[in-house]
Design a protein around this motif. Structure first.
Motif, PDB file in Angstrom:
ATOM      1  N   GLN A 151       0.894  -1.346   0.384  1.00 51.06           N
ATOM      2  CA  GLN A 151      -0.106   0.018   0.102  1.00 51.06           C
ATOM      3  C   GLN A 151       0.834   1.400   0.117  1.00 51.06           C
ATOM      4  O   GLN A 151       0.365   2.410   0.256  1.00 51.06           O
ATOM      5  CB  GLN A 151      -0.901   0.058   1.394  1.00 51.06           C
ATOM      6  CG  GLN A 151      -1.910  -1.037   1.229  1.00 51.06           C
ATOM      7  CD  GLN A 151      -2.819  -1.023   0.080  1.00 51.06           C
ATOM      8  OE1 GLN A 151      -3.487  -0.034  -0.108  1.00 51.06           O
ATOM      9  NE2 GLN A 151      -2.981  -2.154  -0.805  1.00 51.06           N
ATOM     10  N   ASP A 152       2.129   1.122  -0.221  1.00 52.13           N
ATOM     11  CA  ASP A 152       3.083   2.302  -0.163  1.00 52.13           C
ATOM     12  C   ASP A 152       3.111   2.847  -1.813  1.00 52.13           C
ATOM     13  O   ASP A 152       3.395   2.078  -2.785  1.00 52.13           O
ATOM     14  CB  ASP A 152       4.561   1.695  -0.064  1.00 52.13           C
ATOM     15  CG  ASP A 152       5.569   2.780   0.390  1.00 52.13           C
ATOM     16  OD1 ASP A 152       5.262   3.850  -0.424  1.00 52.13           O
ATOM     17  OD2 ASP A 152       6.476   2.430   0.771  1.00 52.13           O
ATOM     18  N   ASN A 202       7.884   0.219  10.065  1.00 53.08           N
ATOM     19  CA  ASN A 202       7.120   1.455   9.726  1.00 53.08           C
ATOM     20  C   ASN A 202       6.005   0.764   8.873  1.00 53.08           C
ATOM     21  O   ASN A 202       6.036   0.550   7.889  1.00 53.08           O
ATOM     22  CB  ASN A 202       7.807   2.551   9.131  1.00 53.08           C
ATOM     23  CG  ASN A 202       6.977   3.684   8.527  1.00 53.08           C
ATOM     24  OD1 ASN A 202       5.672   3.560   8.645  1.00 53.08           O
ATOM     25  ND2 ASN A 202       7.663   4.714   8.595  1.00 53.08           N
ATOM     26  N   HIS A 203       4.781   0.655   9.390  1.00 56.57           N
ATOM     27  CA  HIS A 203       3.648  -0.160   8.901  1.00 56.57           C
ATOM     28  C   HIS A 203       2.819   0.569   7.674  1.00 56.57           C
ATOM     29  O   HIS A 203       2.240   0.010   7.107  1.00 56.57           O
ATOM     30  CB  HIS A 203       2.726  -0.402  10.022  1.00 56.57           C
ATOM     31  CG  HIS A 203       3.375  -1.574  11.002  1.00 56.57           C
ATOM     32  ND1 HIS A 203       3.403  -2.946  10.760  1.00 56.57           N
ATOM     33  CD2 HIS A 203       4.054  -1.453  12.304  1.00 56.57           C
ATOM     34  CE1 HIS A 203       4.185  -3.301  11.923  1.00 56.57           C
ATOM     35  NE2 HIS A 203       4.350  -2.667  12.631  1.00 56.57           N
ATOM     36  N   ARG A 204       3.158   1.748   7.516  1.00 50.59           N
ATOM     37  CA  ARG A 204       2.631   2.671   6.480  1.00 50.59           C
ATOM     38  C   ARG A 204       3.448   2.262   5.338  1.00 50.59           C
ATOM     39  O   ARG A 204       3.122   2.774   4.052  1.00 50.59           O
ATOM     40  CB  ARG A 204       2.697   3.923   6.824  1.00 50.59           C
ATOM     41  CG  ARG A 204       1.762   4.648   8.191  1.00 50.59           C
ATOM     42  CD  ARG A 204       2.122   5.795   8.429  1.00 50.59           C
ATOM     43  NE  ARG A 204       3.248   6.156   8.892  1.00 50.59           N
ATOM     44  CZ  ARG A 204       3.622   7.251   9.191  1.00 50.59           C
ATOM     45  NH1 ARG A 204       2.807   8.397   8.947  1.00 50.59           N
ATOM     46  NH2 ARG A 204       4.885   7.698   9.649  1.00 50.59           N
TER      47      ARG A 204
END
Length: 351
Positions: free
Chosen positions: A84-85, A122-124
């Motif tokens: 989703q990056d 960093n889960h984002r």
């Protein structure tokens, strides 16, 4: 004339030397050899038992992590999910336009006593991004089988094949570890994640084919395991050492350079299917050797360890019934225990 006493005195001063004869020494060596021969199997058996306890304990710890994840989220962790990056997506406005990303092992980190590693992510961002390299280098002993030396060995992993053509990655390689334990995708291999051509829906035929518990589908609960928790496999050993030395088809590139990463959710990293029987590498050499990464395997004599959905660990013989579905249209016991909802009745003595 000498006295009798002087003769006795002289005789008492004679020095006597004591030692082993050659025959006595050979007998002693023979006895020691026999004792060593009797003790060595016992020592080896004891070591083997200790190692088996480690195999089983690792799987039990992973099983406990999955159980606690389910308790917290009411669902099994996904085996693989899409990035989703936006940096690595074909179109940031389409949420399923990225390649594969994080593994199920990342999801259970807080429940296998690795909260610090989970917090370091960093889960984002994509798990492949340069901001995650510290996590790539983490050696998590629970994820290593003692007989799988390649898993417990840091190596340089190459990421160039992980991104879509036309998307320029900002990281091409990273030092990393692998894992000896993969999630069971199901009876057969499939790609059941969201399809960009279907408006990010999953193709119905692929959805049905993803009949494991930890797979591409995001909404699998304990209630979905209608075959019974004690009859459904969720994790199995997949030895990286088995694949050591294998090359990419038509090249000299090592497959271990580009596959088998503990943090990556891919059927060649931390997932497998039961398309092929356990330890299939012993009876068949694939022309396309990358397929060995998608099969359950170990270097244990005669089989491998699996984790069932009820948290129990079983040793499965490599001779378990496993039928070629594409030739027979039927599943063997190996494929049946991979399914959560096939409706099969499988006696535990069959595996």
């Amino acid at each position: 004339m000498k006295s009798v006493n002087s003769n006795r005195s002289a005789s008492m001063t004679i020095t006597r030397y004591h030692g082993f004869t050659l025959i006595e020494m050979l007998v002693a060596i023979g006895i020691i050899s026999i004792l060593i021969g009797l003790l060595l199997p016992a020592v080896q058996s004891s070591r083997g038992s200790a190692r088996r306890l480690i195999y089983q304990n690792n799987l039990k710890q992973i099983g406990l992590g999955v159980t606690n994840y389910i308790s917290a989220n009411s669902l099994f962790p996904r085996g693989r999910q899409l990035i989703q990056d936006s940096r690595y997506m074909l179109d940031s406005s389409i949420p399923c336009s990225g390649p594969l990303d994080k593994s199920y092992l990342i999801s259970i980190l807080p429940w296998v006593e690795e909260q610090n590693i989970y917090n370091a992510l960093n889960h984002r961002l994509s798990v492949f991004s340069p901001q995650q390299t510290t996590v790539h280098r983490q050696a998590i002993k629970t994820f290593f089988c003692p007989d799988d030396s390649e898993a417990d060995k840091i190596r340089l992993g190459k990421f160039d094949t992980r991104f879509f053509s036309g998307v320029a990655p900002d990281i091409l390689s990273s030092e990393l570890y692998g894992s000896s334990y993969s999630a069971c995708q199901g009876s057969l291999s499939t790609m059941a994640y969201e399809d960009i051509n279907l408006g990010c829906k999953i193709r119905s035929d692929r959805y049905a084919r993803a009949n494991g518990c930890i797979t591409d589908i995001p909404n699998i609960s304990l209630a979905s395991v209608t075959d019974g928790l004690s009859n459904t496999m969720i994790i199995a050993e997949r030895s990286l050492s088995v694949t050591s030395g294998l090359k990419e088809q038509g090249s000299d590139k090592s497959l271990l350079d580009s596959l088998g990463f503990w943090f990556a959710g891919n059927i060649h990293d931390t997932m497998f299917s039961c398309t092929y029987q356990p330890n299939f590498f012993k009876i068949n050499k694939f022309e396309d050797q990358v397929m060995l990464f998608s099969s359950a395997s170990s270097l244990h004599p005669g089989g491998l360890n699996i984790l069932l959905a009820d948290g129990s660990v079983r040793f499965v013989k490599e001779s378990i019934e496993s039928l070629d579905f594409y030739q027979t249209g039927m599943f063997g016991v190996w494929q049946k225990i991979a399914s959560r909802n096939g409706g099969e009745v499988v006696d535990s003595s069959a595996y």
